[in-house]
Design an enzyme around this catalytic site. Sequence first.
Site, PDB file in Angstrom:
ATOM      1  N   TYR A 149       0.864  -1.175   0.000  1.00 19.67           N
ATOM      2  CA  TYR A 149       0.000   0.000   0.000  1.00 19.67           C
ATOM      3  C   TYR A 149       0.900   1.225   0.000  1.00 19.67           C
ATOM      4  CZ  TYR A 149      -3.245   3.588   1.816  1.00 19.67           C
ATOM      5  OH  TYR A 149      -3.983   4.738   1.995  1.00 19.67           O
ATOM      6  N   ASP A 244       9.344   2.948  -1.313  1.00 18.51           N
ATOM      7  CA  ASP A 244       8.373   3.599  -0.435  1.00 18.51           C
ATOM      8  C   ASP A 244       8.776   3.258   1.006  1.00 18.51           C
ATOM      9  OD1 ASP A 244       4.733   3.636  -0.096  1.00 18.51           O
ATOM     10  OD2 ASP A 244       6.356   4.337   1.207  1.00 18.51           O
ATOM     11  N   LYS A 272       5.556   9.498   8.282  1.00 21.27           N
ATOM     12  CA  LYS A 272       5.501   8.922   9.629  1.00 21.27           C
ATOM     13  C   LYS A 272       6.626   9.415  10.560  1.00 21.27           C
ATOM     14  CE  LYS A 272       3.025   4.912   7.806  1.00 21.27           C
ATOM     15  NZ  LYS A 272       1.676   4.827   8.389  1.00 21.27           N
TER      16      LYS A 272
HETATM   17  P1  KE4 Z   1      -0.241   8.486   4.614  1.00 24.05           P
HETATM   18  O1  KE4 Z   1      -0.861   9.198   3.446  1.00 24.05           O
HETATM   19  O2  KE4 Z   1      -1.264   7.659   5.383  1.00 24.05           O
HETATM   20  O3  KE4 Z   1       0.578   9.385   5.512  1.00 24.05           O
HETATM   21  O4  KE4 Z   1       0.829   7.443   4.031  1.00 24.05           O
HETATM   22  C1  KE4 Z   1       0.418   6.507   3.075  1.00 24.05           C
HETATM   23  C2  KE4 Z   1       1.367   5.330   3.093  1.00 24.05           C
HETATM   24  C3  KE4 Z   1       2.345   5.249   2.121  1.00 24.05           C
HETATM   25  N1  KE4 Z   1       3.221   4.223   2.101  1.00 24.05           N
HETATM   26  C4  KE4 Z   1       3.165   3.250   3.037  1.00 24.05           C
HETATM   27  C5  KE4 Z   1       4.157   2.122   2.975  1.00 24.05           C
HETATM   28  C6  KE4 Z   1       2.190   3.289   4.055  1.00 24.05           C
HETATM   29  O5  KE4 Z   1       2.140   2.292   4.978  1.00 24.05           O
HETATM   30  C7  KE4 Z   1       1.276   4.350   4.096  1.00 24.05           C
HETATM   31  C8  KE4 Z   1       0.177   4.451   5.139  1.00 24.05           C
HETATM   32  N2  KE4 Z   1       0.150   3.407   6.113  1.00 24.05           N
HETATM   33  C9  KE4 Z   1      -1.145   3.142   6.678  1.00 24.05           C
HETATM   34  C10 KE4 Z   1      -1.121   1.872   7.522  1.00 24.05           C
HETATM   35  N3  KE4 Z   1      -0.292   0.866   7.109  1.00 24.05           N
HETATM   36  C11 KE4 Z   1      -1.618   4.297   7.482  1.00 24.05           C
HETATM   37  C12 KE4 Z   1      -2.797   4.024   8.362  1.00 24.05           C
HETATM   38  C13 KE4 Z   1      -4.062   4.522   7.756  1.00 24.05           C
HETATM   39  O6  KE4 Z   1      -4.244   4.423   6.522  1.00 24.05           O
HETATM   40  O7  KE4 Z   1      -4.881   5.015   8.548  1.00 24.05           O
END
Ligand code: KE4
Length: 436
Positions: A149, A244, A272
Amino acid sequence: MMGGEVMRKRSAELFAEAQRCLPGGVNSPVRAFRAVGGHPIFVDRAEGSRITDVDGNVYIDFVGSWGPLILGHAHPRLVRALKKAVERGTSYGAPTELEVTLARMLIEALPSVEMVRFVNSGTEAVMSALRVARAYTNRDKIVKFAGCYHGHADSLLVKAGSGALTLGVPNSSGVPEPVARETISARYNDLDQVREIMQAVGREVACVIVEPVAGNMGVVPPRAGFLEGLRELTLAYRALLIFDEVITGFRVGYGGAQGLYGVRPDLTCLGKIIGGGLPVGAYGGRREIMEQVAPLGRVYQAGTLSGNPLAMTAGIETLTLLRDGGIYRDLEERGRMFTEGITETYQRAHLTCCLNRVGSMMTLFFGKGPVEGDRDLERVDSRRYAAFFHGMLDRGVNFPPSQFEAAFLSAAHSVQDVAVSIDAARETLQGLVTGG
Ligand code: KE4
């Protein structure tokens, strides 16, 4: 440790109200507990390794806001720095020294990054990096991996079409077919398939984007040679390799997964941890690639709050503690202790589980291992995970409310926290077996 019927009355009331004004009652789907059932706990406060819900229940927290809080909640040094920063204003829409300081820290930590741009989320970082890769290569196709993701940009809300080489189909409403068709979805850890794809369409591929340690199908480490193979294939076909590292960046080591595995991508996406819990994302890479970005180059990308002084302050404090504090050694030691303890508990309960861990990110799968890609997830029993999740929650341990997410240890988790959590797991897993 709590036991028996845990009261979460106020959370239930708030969730009922939230559902009237927020889709699903949440601002991000995974928080809604749909994968585990029941209603989410509403958090009132957090400190160190613990969160407290609005009913006053305290939990040892292994979600850590989905990764940013590697130092634990409300770290005193971050609180002090943010209190001072907020008195100087919250946003200027103008350059600050803070942005330069944090940019230099990222560049110093990640040799593949010579220039970086801050944005406000991981999604924004990935979306921007894809645009830069397409502009730099003058190609449109991208290759991603099933189970990975990368945020919710249209090009990445795509699943594999019928055949391996057929182009993607949307896995979200609202994503136009023509956009999805430019995305090819491959199997994680399957280098042969990627080689086939590149032999077929490699000259049309702008980039291959990968989570160097997958965290979004649960934790799935790269097989030996997988990342190196992607590096070779992308070089051979003059496509860009994008790591990523939104999760792995500064999580699996101060040099990220690229430092841990010794593979240099062309572009890196971050989020993060670099914001210490405040909204930040970043993308960066070789100077000749990043010089495509406006106002220097022709790739437009902008953001009102990009480089926000509060977020930069939290990022600088977090990375300074990670760089100078010897934290990764403790995280590895406690991660190993946790993994060994949990493994002993499910073996003793004669449950078929497998546990994947890289440093302080891990996932306990309720199914026969190994879990090396999305196809292995078909053997995983997410209902059993849901029962485990609630058993742990009732014992005061907050795990991710989905089998297909990573649990995170922080520097604030003590040896005692780990021991208590293992005991909670032992009781919970025994309960799964005895139906208790
Ligand atoms: P954000 O847009 O949520 O800051 O980041 C997206 C993203 C991009 N790349 C990776 C590898 C990620 O894991 C994420 C977002 N992670 C999720 C949970 N695995 C965030 C939690 C959520 O969606 O509420």
